[in-house]
Design an enzyme around this catalytic site. Structure first.
Site, PDB file in Angstrom:
ATOM      1  CB  SER A  58      -3.552  -5.357  -1.996  1.00 22.68           C
ATOM      2  OG  SER A  58      -3.454  -4.101  -1.426  1.00 22.68           O
ATOM      3  CG  HIS A  65      -8.428  -7.751 -12.074  1.00 29.21           C
ATOM      4  ND1 HIS A  65      -8.156  -7.170 -10.873  1.00 29.21           N
ATOM      5  CD2 HIS A  65      -7.313  -8.404 -12.475  1.00 29.21           C
ATOM      6  CE1 HIS A  65      -6.903  -7.468 -10.543  1.00 29.21           C
ATOM      7  NE2 HIS A  65      -6.370  -8.212 -11.502  1.00 29.21           N
ATOM      8  CG  HIS A 118      -5.819   1.806  -5.184  1.00 26.46           C
ATOM      9  ND1 HIS A 118      -5.994   0.549  -5.711  1.00 26.46           N
ATOM     10  CD2 HIS A 118      -5.626   1.640  -3.845  1.00 26.46           C
ATOM     11  CE1 HIS A 118      -5.909  -0.345  -4.734  1.00 26.46           C
ATOM     12  NE2 HIS A 118      -5.692   0.283  -3.590  1.00 26.46           N
ATOM     13  CE1 TYR A 165      -2.192   2.097  -7.364  1.00 23.19           C
ATOM     14  CE2 TYR A 165      -2.513   2.588  -5.034  1.00 23.19           C
ATOM     15  CZ  TYR A 165      -2.454   1.680  -6.072  1.00 23.19           C
ATOM     16  OH  TYR A 165      -2.653   0.350  -5.826  1.00 23.19           O
ATOM     17  CD  GLU A 166      -6.013   1.446  -9.608  1.00 29.41           C
ATOM     18  OE1 GLU A 166      -5.925   0.319 -10.117  1.00 29.41           O
ATOM     19  OE2 GLU A 166      -6.945   1.781  -8.867  1.00 29.41           O
ATOM     20  CB  ALA A 193      -1.795  -4.297   2.140  1.00 31.28           C
ATOM     21  CG  MET A 210      -0.185   3.986  -1.222  1.00 31.53           C
ATOM     22  SD  MET A 210       0.671   3.314  -2.649  1.00 31.53           S
ATOM     23  CE  MET A 210       2.363   3.187  -2.009  1.00 31.53           C
ATOM     24  CB  SER A 211      -6.506   2.397  -0.130  1.00 28.91           C
ATOM     25  OG  SER A 211      -6.316   1.537   0.972  1.00 28.91           O
ATOM     26  CG  ASN A 271       5.592  -2.805   3.822  1.00 28.17           C
ATOM     27  OD1 ASN A 271       4.431  -2.874   3.400  1.00 28.17           O
ATOM     28  ND2 ASN A 271       6.216  -1.661   3.993  1.00 28.17           N
ATOM     29  CG  HIS A 319       2.894  -4.645  -5.173  1.00 27.24           C
ATOM     30  ND1 HIS A 319       2.022  -4.184  -4.203  1.00 27.24           N
ATOM     31  CD2 HIS A 319       2.122  -5.298  -6.064  1.00 27.24           C
ATOM     32  CE1 HIS A 319       0.796  -4.551  -4.507  1.00 27.24           C
ATOM     33  NE2 HIS A 319       0.818  -5.235  -5.626  1.00 27.24           N
TER      34      HIS A 319
HETATM   35  N1  HPA Z   1       3.541   2.387   2.226  1.00 26.58           N
HETATM   36  C1  HPA Z   1       2.395   2.733   1.605  1.00 26.58           C
HETATM   37  N2  HPA Z   1       1.444   1.866   1.279  1.00 26.58           N
HETATM   38  C2  HPA Z   1       1.649   0.585   1.597  1.00 26.58           C
HETATM   39  C3  HPA Z   1       2.816   0.150   2.242  1.00 26.58           C
HETATM   40  C4  HPA Z   1       3.812   1.102   2.565  1.00 26.58           C
HETATM   41  O1  HPA Z   1       4.872   0.796   3.137  1.00 26.58           O
HETATM   42  N3  HPA Z   1       2.713  -1.202   2.408  1.00 26.58           N
HETATM   43  C5  HPA Z   1       1.506  -1.560   1.892  1.00 26.58           C
HETATM   44  N4  HPA Z   1       0.862  -0.479   1.395  1.00 26.58           N
END
Ligand code: HPA
Length: 271
Positions: free
Chosen positions: A26, A59, A81, A83-84, A111, A208-209, A232, A244
């Site tokens: 992402s 998409h 993902h 989580y989807e 990310a 998360m991936s 972040n 996000h």
């Molecule tokens: N936590 C989990 N997944 C993420 C984060 C996070 O802080 N930042 C980007 N993907």
């Protein structure tokens, strides 16, 4: 999900067998819009049997076969993902396809949140190892030959490829961190207490991936490298909530450095 029908379609449509597949995380998908990608062969996942016809976001991603820095590569924009609500067999189906196409190596990008408080937003980090806290494993079920039932994860992220990533960082004059990526399912961000626990466990980044795909890529016998964009600081490090939006913005801000790193890595790649 059965990937075999998709493999037949893919085999019929690929212009060449890429040396390397690059999964764009992402905020890092810009590379799939570069001039070389535009001149390449693009194949939406929706055109492959067994893949969802559309997702909530509208998409589901695509693969682009193109020449980058003189090398034949496959760029994957978008991923599936867990989580989807996707089954692990779909999350990892692209790795099954690449492995069986004859792709030798995969560069996974994503990310992630920085758990290591010494890292900064915008830093790129080579994955040295991972911790799977998704509560499941994509290899559960009948073993898919010729992969081994009990697959070694000692050096999932190949030392040789990690060194080449560091060389690419040097060549492009940028700082490249290295650390352990811990995978959660999401989609909620972590609590500050979870982040403190993850730090104690040895994590430098959280996301998360990637981990399911890495496990299956190794099961397929492909070499693996990984780069996280630390978009972040993880929960509780800074006195503010996570969004996000900030993740996407930090990804966009790092896009040029990321592209330079990937291009230098691809140009000098030796497998
Ligand atoms: N936590 C989990 N997944 C993420 C984060 C996070 O802080 N930042 C980007 N993907």
């Amino acid at each position: 999900m059965d990937f075999m029908p998709a493999l037949d379609v893919l085999r019929a449509r690929v212009p060449f067998v890429p040396e390397l597949a690059i999964v764009l995380g992402s905020g890092l998908g810009e590379l799939a819009h570069c001039a070389e990608a535009k001149a390449g062969v693009s194949l939406p996942f929706t055109e492959l049997p067994g893949f969802p016809k559309q997702t909530v976001l509208g998409h589901s991603g695509r693969v682009v076969f193109c020449e980058l820095e003189g090398r034949k590569v496959l760029l994957q924009a978008g991923r599936f993902h867990f989580y989807e609500g996707n089954p692990m067999s779909l999350v990892t189906a692209p790795m099954r396809l690449y492995g069986r196409l004859g792709v030798k190596a995969v560069l996974h990008t994503n990310a992630a949140g920085a758990v290591n408080a010494g890292f900064k937003v915008g830093d790129l980090m080579v994955l040295s190892d991972h911790i799977n806290l998704q509560g499941t494993n994509p290899l559960i079920g009948p073993n898919l030959e010729p992969g081994l039932r009990f697959i070694d994860m000692t050096e999932a992220y190949e030392g040789n490829l990690r060194r080449q990533l560091h060389a690419a960082a040097k060549a492009t004059n940028q700082v490249l961190r290295e650390g352990v990526y811990l995978a959660v399912t999401g989609p909620s961000f972590e609590s500050p207490a979870e982040i403190r626990a993850f730090r104690t466990m040895g994590a430098d980044a959280v996301g998360m991936s990637t981990v399911p795909e890495v496990i299956v890529a190794r099961h397929e016998g492909m070499k693996v490298a990984g780069v996280s964009c630390l978009c972040n600081m993880a929960a509780g490090i800074l006195p503010q909530p996570l969004t996000h939006q900030e993740v996407l913005e930090a990804g966009a801000a790092a896009a040029q450095r990321f592209e330079a790193l990937v291009r230098a890595f691809v140009r000098d790649l030796t497998l």
